[in-house]
Scaffold this motif. Structure first.
Motif, mmCIF file in Angstrom:
data_model
loop_
_atom_site.group_PDB
_atom_site.id
_atom_site.type_symbol
_atom_site.label_atom_id
_atom_site.label_comp_id
_atom_site.label_asym_id
_atom_site.label_seq_id
_atom_site.Cartn_x
_atom_site.Cartn_y
_atom_site.Cartn_z
ATOM 1 N N MET A 43 40.583 62.246 28.893
ATOM 2 C CA MET A 43 41.680 63.194 29.087
ATOM 3 C C MET A 43 42.628 63.191 27.888
ATOM 4 O O MET A 43 43.164 64.221 27.498
ATOM 5 C CB MET A 43 42.458 62.875 30.361
ATOM 6 N N LEU A 44 42.817 62.041 27.299
ATOM 7 C CA LEU A 44 43.675 61.929 26.124
ATOM 8 C C LEU A 44 43.081 62.709 24.953
ATOM 9 O O LEU A 44 43.782 63.445 24.263
ATOM 10 C CB LEU A 44 43.857 60.462 25.743
ATOM 11 N N GLN A 45 41.778 62.570 24.750
ATOM 12 C CA GLN A 45 41.121 63.286 23.653
ATOM 13 C C GLN A 45 41.300 64.796 23.818
ATOM 14 O O GLN A 45 41.628 65.502 22.864
ATOM 15 C CB GLN A 45 39.631 62.924 23.600
ATOM 16 N N ILE A 46 41.094 65.293 25.029
ATOM 17 C CA ILE A 46 41.266 66.720 25.302
ATOM 18 C C ILE A 46 42.726 67.119 25.063
ATOM 19 O O ILE A 46 43.014 68.138 24.441
ATOM 20 C CB ILE A 46 40.829 67.049 26.748
ATOM 21 N N ALA A 47 43.640 66.303 25.542
ATOM 22 C CA ALA A 47 45.071 66.623 25.417
ATOM 23 C C ALA A 47 45.516 66.669 23.961
ATOM 24 O O ALA A 47 46.329 67.535 23.587
ATOM 25 C CB ALA A 47 45.905 65.598 26.187
ATOM 26 N N LEU A 48 45.014 65.777 23.147
ATOM 27 C CA LEU A 48 45.431 65.744 21.748
ATOM 28 C C LEU A 48 44.934 66.956 20.964
ATOM 29 O O LEU A 48 45.454 67.255 19.892
ATOM 30 C CB LEU A 48 44.971 64.446 21.091
ATOM 31 N N GLU A 49 43.969 67.674 21.521
ATOM 32 C CA GLU A 49 43.430 68.867 20.871
ATOM 33 C C GLU A 49 43.943 70.158 21.498
ATOM 34 O O GLU A 49 43.504 71.244 21.128
ATOM 35 C CB GLU A 49 41.896 68.828 20.935
ATOM 36 N N ASP A 50 44.862 70.075 22.445
ATOM 37 C CA ASP A 50 45.356 71.257 23.169
ATOM 38 C C ASP A 50 46.879 71.200 23.233
ATOM 39 O O ASP A 50 47.442 70.320 23.881
ATOM 40 C CB ASP A 50 44.751 71.276 24.576
ATOM 41 N N LYS A 51 47.551 72.158 22.615
ATOM 42 C CA LYS A 51 49.016 72.171 22.567
ATOM 43 C C LYS A 51 49.658 72.400 23.943
ATOM 44 O O LYS A 51 50.865 72.243 24.091
ATOM 45 C CB LYS A 51 49.508 73.222 21.585
ATOM 46 N N HIS A 52 48.868 72.738 24.937
ATOM 47 C CA HIS A 52 49.402 72.958 26.288
ATOM 48 C C HIS A 52 49.295 71.719 27.174
ATOM 49 O O HIS A 52 49.656 71.758 28.348
ATOM 50 C CB HIS A 52 48.689 74.131 26.964
ATOM 51 N N ARG A 53 48.778 70.630 26.633
ATOM 52 C CA ARG A 53 48.609 69.391 27.403
ATOM 53 C C ARG A 53 49.484 68.301 26.796
ATOM 54 O O ARG A 53 49.436 68.061 25.590
ATOM 55 C CB ARG A 53 47.145 68.950 27.404
ATOM 56 N N PHE A 54 50.243 67.653 27.659
ATOM 57 C CA PHE A 54 51.189 66.625 27.226
ATOM 58 C C PHE A 54 50.829 65.312 27.916
ATOM 59 O O PHE A 54 51.119 65.139 29.102
ATOM 60 C CB PHE A 54 52.618 67.054 27.570
ATOM 61 N N PRO A 55 50.171 64.387 27.202
ATOM 62 C CA PRO A 55 49.773 63.122 27.818
ATOM 63 C C PRO A 55 50.972 62.194 28.025
ATOM 64 O O PRO A 55 51.803 62.025 27.138
ATOM 65 C CB PRO A 55 48.781 62.530 26.811
ATOM 66 N N VAL A 56 51.049 61.632 29.217
ATOM 67 C CA VAL A 56 52.153 60.760 29.601
ATOM 68 C C VAL A 56 51.578 59.425 30.066
ATOM 69 O O VAL A 56 50.600 59.384 30.814
ATOM 70 C CB VAL A 56 53.002 61.401 30.722
ATOM 71 N N VAL A 57 52.203 58.355 29.614
ATOM 72 C CA VAL A 57 51.766 57.006 29.970
ATOM 73 C C VAL A 57 52.793 56.399 30.926
ATOM 74 O O VAL A 57 54.006 56.528 30.720
ATOM 75 C CB VAL A 57 51.606 56.139 28.706
ATOM 76 N N ILE A 58 52.292 55.764 31.966
ATOM 77 C CA ILE A 58 53.139 55.017 32.895
ATOM 78 C C ILE A 58 53.154 53.583 32.389
ATOM 79 O O ILE A 58 52.110 52.930 32.325
ATOM 80 C CB ILE A 58 52.583 55.089 34.335
ATOM 81 N N VAL A 59 54.328 53.122 32.007
ATOM 82 C CA VAL A 59 54.481 51.796 31.415
ATOM 83 C C VAL A 59 55.264 50.918 32.388
ATOM 84 O O VAL A 59 56.296 51.338 32.921
ATOM 85 C CB VAL A 59 55.217 51.891 30.054
ATOM 86 N N ALA A 60 54.765 49.728 32.632
ATOM 87 C CA ALA A 60 55.464 48.760 33.489
ATOM 88 C C ALA A 60 55.582 47.455 32.722
ATOM 89 O O ALA A 60 54.585 46.932 32.219
ATOM 90 C CB ALA A 60 54.717 48.546 34.796
ATOM 91 N N ASN A 61 56.790 46.969 32.621
ATOM 92 C CA ASN A 61 57.043 45.718 31.896
ATOM 93 C C ASN A 61 56.433 45.751 30.490
ATOM 94 O O ASN A 61 55.875 44.772 30.019
ATOM 95 C CB ASN A 61 56.518 44.530 32.699
ATOM 96 N N GLY A 62 56.507 46.909 29.854
ATOM 97 C CA GLY A 62 56.029 47.071 28.496
ATOM 98 C C GLY A 62 54.543 47.345 28.346
ATOM 99 O O GLY A 62 54.066 47.558 27.234
ATOM 100 N N ASN A 63 53.785 47.351 29.450
ATOM 101 C CA ASN A 63 52.334 47.552 29.387
ATOM 102 C C ASN A 63 51.918 48.854 30.057
ATOM 103 O O ASN A 63 52.378 49.152 31.162
ATOM 104 C CB ASN A 63 51.605 46.399 30.080
ATOM 105 N N PRO A 64 51.014 49.630 29.429
ATOM 106 C CA PRO A 64 50.503 50.834 30.073
ATOM 107 C C PRO A 64 49.717 50.473 31.339
ATOM 108 O O PRO A 64 48.793 49.665 31.280
ATOM 109 C CB PRO A 64 49.582 51.447 29.017
ATOM 110 N N VAL A 65 50.120 51.048 32.466
ATOM 111 C CA VAL A 65 49.438 50.793 33.735
ATOM 112 C C VAL A 65 48.874 52.071 34.351
ATOM 113 O O VAL A 65 48.094 52.008 35.299
ATOM 114 C CB VAL A 65 50.355 50.091 34.765
ATOM 115 N N GLY A 66 49.278 53.217 33.817
ATOM 116 C CA GLY A 66 48.823 54.481 34.376
ATOM 117 C C GLY A 66 48.923 55.593 33.358
ATOM 118 O O GLY A 66 49.448 55.408 32.252
ATOM 119 N N PHE A 67 48.428 56.754 33.767
ATOM 120 C CA PHE A 67 48.313 57.867 32.838
ATOM 121 C C PHE A 67 48.262 59.174 33.617
ATOM 122 O O PHE A 67 47.759 59.212 34.738
ATOM 123 C CB PHE A 67 47.015 57.701 32.032
ATOM 124 N N PHE A 68 48.767 60.235 33.013
ATOM 125 C CA PHE A 68 48.561 61.587 33.519
ATOM 126 C C PHE A 68 48.841 62.577 32.406
ATOM 127 O O PHE A 68 49.333 62.217 31.338
ATOM 128 C CB PHE A 68 49.402 61.887 34.765
#
Length: 172
Positions: A43-68
């Motif tokens: 999903m990140l690869q697709i998002a980085l190639e599409d200006k309409h997609r904004f990848p968001v990382v869920i960070v907990a205690n400084g560590n990525p735990v989720g994504f959308f």
């Protein structure tokens, strides 16, 4: 118990940065969950190639735990009648981090995050598979509403859920 609460309070939403790449590539979901979402690496690869997609990382205690991904392209009209809408896509929590309240913590921050970064958005919409009642329950408990709308997805019927944003002044 207090440690559990402290972990959730340390959860924040941030736009993807290259420092998150390694953690997102190591992300794991069992097949029973993969059928309902996209893996962050793809999903990140697709998002980085599409200006309409904004990848968001869920960070907990400084560590990525989720994504959308937040999406504002033309396909959003399959989910919402609002011209100023966003679609929440590919929401997931790394399997090894599930059960810590990170999904709910992230979803409860979503409205503020969107209001801060997408000023004109009036509604956030998403599709959740009919065969994924646990996810549907989480979305509903965090402010999404089911207006009875459905669409066919790649793995079956999906409920369209919406989260209204702040009421905008209008001249209607």
């Amino acid at each position: 118990m207090s440690q559990h609460t402290d972990q959730r309070s340390q959860t924040k939403l941030v736009f993807y940065q290259t420092e998150h790449k390694t953690a997102l590539e190591a992300f794991h979901l069992p097949d029973t969950q993969k059928q309902f979402t996209g893996m962050p690496k793809e999903m990140l690869q697709i998002a980085l190639e599409d200006k309409h997609r904004f990848p968001v990382v869920i960070v907990a205690n400084g560590n990525p735990v989720g994504f959308f991904v937040l999406y504002d392209g033309e396909e959003r009209f399959e989910y919402s009648d609002h011209a100023n809408s966003l679609v929440l896509r590919a929401f997931s929590i790394n399997y090894y981090e599930q059960g810590n309240g990170y999904a709910k913590a992230a979803l409860r921050q979503l409205k503020d995050f969107v209001e801060l970064h997408f000023l004109e958005v009036e509604e956030i919409a998403l599709a959740v598979n009919l065969q994924n009642p646990c996810a549907r329950h989480v979305y509903l408990s965090c402010g999404f509403i089911d207006n009875g709308r459905t669409k066919m997805g790649r793995n079956g019927l999906q409920h369209i859920l919406v989260m209204p944003m702040k009421t905008k002044r209008s001249c209607h």
